[in-house]
Motif scaffolding. Sequence first.
Motif, mmCIF file in Angstrom:
data_model
loop_
_atom_site.group_PDB
_atom_site.id
_atom_site.type_symbol
_atom_site.label_atom_id
_atom_site.label_comp_id
_atom_site.label_asym_id
_atom_site.label_seq_id
_atom_site.Cartn_x
_atom_site.Cartn_y
_atom_site.Cartn_z
ATOM 1 N N UNK A 98 0.862 -1.177 -0.005
ATOM 2 C CA UNK A 98 0.271 0.073 -0.107
ATOM 3 C C UNK A 98 1.078 1.189 0.073
ATOM 4 N N UNK A 99 0.397 2.218 0.430
ATOM 5 C CA UNK A 99 0.891 3.556 0.685
ATOM 6 C C UNK A 99 2.013 3.394 1.772
ATOM 7 N N UNK A 100 3.129 4.150 1.257
ATOM 8 C CA UNK A 100 4.265 4.328 2.380
ATOM 9 C C UNK A 100 4.576 5.722 2.765
ATOM 10 N N UNK A 124 -1.251 12.086 6.646
ATOM 11 C CA UNK A 124 -1.967 11.371 6.246
ATOM 12 C C UNK A 124 -2.036 9.678 6.498
ATOM 13 N N UNK A 125 -1.408 9.470 7.702
ATOM 14 C CA UNK A 125 -1.242 8.102 8.103
ATOM 15 C C UNK A 125 -2.110 7.750 9.561
ATOM 16 N N UNK A 126 -2.646 8.735 9.929
ATOM 17 C CA UNK A 126 -3.636 8.522 11.225
ATOM 18 C C UNK A 126 -4.576 7.402 11.010
ATOM 19 N N UNK A 127 -4.514 6.394 11.997
ATOM 20 C CA UNK A 127 -4.997 5.154 12.235
ATOM 21 C C UNK A 127 -5.201 4.498 10.658
ATOM 22 N N UNK A 128 -3.998 4.530 9.992
ATOM 23 C CA UNK A 128 -3.705 3.702 8.957
ATOM 24 C C UNK A 128 -2.553 2.682 8.604
#
Length: 175
Positions: A98-100, A124-128
């Motif tokens: 996925x995204x990194x 953009x990575x909160x809870x992800x």
Amino acid sequence: MIRESWRGAGRAAALLASLAVLVVGVATPANAQTRDEHCVILLDDDDAATAVCADTVEAADAVFTERTGLTRVESADAVGPLVVYSLATLYTDAGYGGSSYTFTRSSACNGVTLSSVANLGSIGMNDAVSSFFTYSSCTVRLFVDASYGGSSYGWATSQSSLPSFNDVASSARVR
């Protein structure tokens, strides 16, 4: 006369059906795939301009080097005045997919010096976060709340999945 009113009703029904098809046709399906985004950030610098993202890791590295004049390396053995060291990469999918988002700094991990992101939402990575990869001797600690609060996971090296901590991290530290 009756026949014409049915025709008018039929035309109206056809128009409504056509509009419904149009609306459904342009709506985004619930299972639509989004493009992965790969980002690199220099943690020694508070300037958000050093955080860059692109469609591929290679493209993100190229833009990072173009903007900063620095080259990202993955080994603590690499040295040079224009080198930054990869500390860890957070991924949105298990299995390093996925995204990194790759954290870098001007010194390699030494087990003591902390680099942190107090609010993963700002990148953009909160809870992800679903997995993370560490470089050289780095370890990661994830926290449920922003500013390193709540329960935590780590200090750990690379984790291909986070069964008990999947998609809950709001802040992170690397050392």
